[in-house]
Design an enzyme around this catalytic site. Structure first.
Site, PDB file in Angstrom:
ATOM      1  N   CYS A 169      31.453  81.423  84.677  1.00  0.00           N
ATOM      2  CA  CYS A 169      32.322  82.557  85.012  1.00  0.00           C
ATOM      3  C   CYS A 169      31.840  83.853  84.367  1.00  0.00           C
ATOM      4  O   CYS A 169      31.977  84.921  84.935  1.00  0.00           O
ATOM      5  CB  CYS A 169      33.744  82.260  84.572  1.00  0.00           C
ATOM      6  SG  CYS A 169      33.861  81.896  82.807  1.00  0.00           S
ATOM      7  N   GLU A 223      42.414  82.005  83.802  1.00  0.00           N
ATOM      8  CA  GLU A 223      41.026  82.401  83.511  1.00  0.00           C
ATOM      9  C   GLU A 223      40.259  82.236  84.810  1.00  0.00           C
ATOM     10  O   GLU A 223      40.019  81.102  85.243  1.00  0.00           O
ATOM     11  CB  GLU A 223      40.421  81.488  82.442  1.00  0.00           C
ATOM     12  CG  GLU A 223      41.149  81.493  81.111  1.00  0.00           C
ATOM     13  CD  GLU A 223      40.836  82.709  80.269  1.00  0.00           C
ATOM     14  OE1 GLU A 223      39.988  83.526  80.673  1.00  0.00           O
ATOM     15  OE2 GLU A 223      41.462  82.854  79.207  1.00  0.00           O
ATOM     16  N   LYS A 262      44.835  67.893  84.254  1.00  0.00           N
ATOM     17  CA  LYS A 262      44.166  67.456  85.487  1.00  0.00           C
ATOM     18  C   LYS A 262      42.772  68.059  85.535  1.00  0.00           C
ATOM     19  O   LYS A 262      42.599  69.247  85.768  1.00  0.00           O
ATOM     20  CB  LYS A 262      44.937  67.874  86.741  1.00  0.00           C
ATOM     21  CG  LYS A 262      44.436  67.060  87.945  1.00  0.00           C
ATOM     22  CD  LYS A 262      44.615  67.711  89.284  1.00  0.00           C
ATOM     23  CE  LYS A 262      43.573  68.735  89.633  1.00  0.00           C
ATOM     24  NZ  LYS A 262      42.199  68.202  89.823  1.00  0.00           N
TER      25      LYS A 262
END
Ligand code: NAD
Length: 483
Positions: free
Chosen positions: A289, A256, A181
């Site tokens: 990130c 993560e 997804k």
């Protein structure tokens, strides 16, 4: 019904990909480009029926895919690599339109090509793996490592294809079937990947792509007992929701998550490289990130560093990411924009000073934000402890190695740490004491695909990359026979 998006002449299906076929939903969600707000697509919005269909397809396809000889699995992965490379420019243009990252980045070595490399790298690793065996006292222990079952992969919007390929490739290599997804903010390149998978000969049901909202179809997928692994990249609150949904089924999760990473510059550092690296923390408008959003600078060079950094930002171009002269594009959506600006304005309200930047680029409601450097905050201010996920850095000074390490380790996160020093003994000593999944010394944002990536604390659970991905996506069996 608009079942296709047309971007620069590239046709992208806006429907799900389930069991080797396009499946359309009556309900749709709008996908806008962050570049100019243009409506790119009206995308199928999956719900219970689509989640069920995709998981059923993945469960049905699993036994055959798990037992497909590894040479055949590797050949299909290599073919996926080749096809992505063949269509790299299409992928890049769609990604830039949908996500807002630089076209020069997506067309370069670190963009779509790096995504393709995940497929070839995991194919090669699959072929090189040797299952261990232990002989002793009349018994032979043969360890075999194979697919776990249907896995659900949930991804964020800030690096769509790259982060998807990083999960899809090892999950397929290990012999799993997949329901992917993508983020509802960047659904399009996953749809192109589905086309590629069919062309590469991946059997129906092995890779399924379900489009939709996280709290709708995402929540249903991660709570389903048929799922044997969940790999999620995204925010901490969503990870908590997924962990809770996975708990009743004891489904293993890999997370993560976010970061608030330090970039430490010691007094003996090469300041040119350190300043250029500081500039790179604005990559993708800071929506990465792993960026080092906290600059920690040795007191003796603090002023000089700030001056040189400000000078280096002269002529930095914020604008249309399709233009080769642009350094940084827009933020992803209005909520993100408000969040970033909220952090900056609260910090300034609390006494921080903007060395440069400090607000939106214009007042026309577009998503472009000025690269910002804040100084003079309290050590525990929100702006130095919370992830902003925008083009906003803070700079603080330190007077000793111990203080630098304490500041670096002073958040709930621990994804990466970057340090600049000419003293490699110090580099080793400091690196050993930093709470981070990756430490870069005199370099930044490089990783061999065989090496692990992940974070400590609220930056994540587990590691992915190389053998660590195989471990997560595999079931391990020990078959003991008499000899
Ligand atoms: P997000 O958590 O809002 O969404 C990520 C994905 O989760 C989306 O696909 C969303 O639809 C889905 N989702 C939302 N609620 C869900 C639920 N209840 N159940 C299942 N799925 C659900 O994150 P985001 O805003 O898309 O991404 C930004 C965050 O991702 C930042 O915190 C960033 O640091 C982090 N990130 C981490 C890494 C890493 O490797 N550590 C890489 C990229 C981004």
């Amino acid at each position: 019904m608009m079942n296709f998006a047309h971007i620069d002449g590239i046709v992208v299906s806006t429907d799900h990909w389930i069991n080797g076929e396009r499946v359309s939903s009556a309900r749709r969600f709008d996908d806008h480009s962050p570049i100019d707000g243009a409506l790119l697509a009206r995308v199928s919005r999956g719900g219970a029926a689509e989640a069920d269909l995709a998981l059923e397809a993945a469960a049905k396809a699993f036994p055959e895919w798990r037992n497909t000889p590894i040479a055949r699995r590797a050949a299909i992965l290599h073919r996926m690599h080749d096809l992505i490379i063949e269509h790299a420019d299409d992928f890049a243009r769609v990604e830039t339109a949908d996500q807002g990252g630089l076209l020069t980045y997506y067309t370069g070595e670190r963009g779509i090509r790096r995504s393709a490399s995940n497929f070839s790298a995991f194919a090669d690793m699959l072929l090189e793996r040797a299952d261990p065996a232990f002989l002793g006292d009349g018994f032979r222990n043969q360890v075999s490592i194979g697919g776990a079952g249907p896995v659900v992969l949930i991804n964020p919007w800030n690096g769509p294809l790259l982060l998807e390929s990083w999960k899809v490739a090892p999950a397929l290599a290990a012999g799993n079937t997949i329901v992917l997804k993508p983020s509802e903010w960047t659904p399009l390149t996953a749809s192109l990947l589905a086309d590629i998978s069919a062309e590469a000969g991946l059997p129906p049901g092995v890779l399924n792509v379900v489009q939709g909202l996280g709290e709708e179809v995402g929540a249903l997928l991660v709570a389903d007992p048929r799922v044997r692994r969940i790999s999620f990249t995204g925010s901490v609150p969503t990870a908590r929701a997924i962990a809770a949904a996975a708990a009743p089924n004891l489904t293993p999760c890999s997370f993560e998550l976010g970061g608030k990473s330090p970039l430490i510059v010691f007094e003996d550092a090469d300041l040119d490289i350190a300043v250029q690296t500081a500039k790179r923390q604005y990559s993708n408008a800071g929506q990465v990130c792993l960026i080092g959003s906290r600059l920690l600078i040795a007191d003796s060079i603090y002023r000089e560093f700030l001056d040189r950094f400000a000078a280096a930002m002269d002529g930095f171009v914020v604008g249309d990411p399709r233009d080769p002269g642009t350094d940084v594009g827009p933020l992803i959506h209005h909520e993100q924009f408000q969040q970033v600006d909220g952090f900056v304005q609260r910090a300034i309200g609390d006494g921080a000073r903007a060395v440069f930047g400090g607000g939106p680029l214009g007042d026309d409601g577009s998503l472009y934000y000025r690269p910002t450097l804040l100084v003079d905050m309290e050590p525990d201010a929100e702006i130095v402890t919370e992830e902003v996920f925008g083009p906003v850095l803070t700079a603080q000074s330190f007077t000793s190695e111990d203080e630098a390490i304490a500041m670096a380790n002073g958040t709930r996160y621990g994804l990466t740490a970057t340090l600049f020093t000419a003293d490699m003994v110090r580099a080793q000593r400091v690196a050993a004491r930093l709470d981070a999944g990756t430490v870069w010394v005199n370099c930044f944002w490089v990783r061999d695909l065989r090496a692990p990536f992940g974070g400590t604390g609220e930056s994540g659970v587990g590691r992915e990359g190389g053998e660590w991905s195989f471990d997560f996506y595999s079931e391990v069996k020990n078959t003991v026979t008499t000899v």
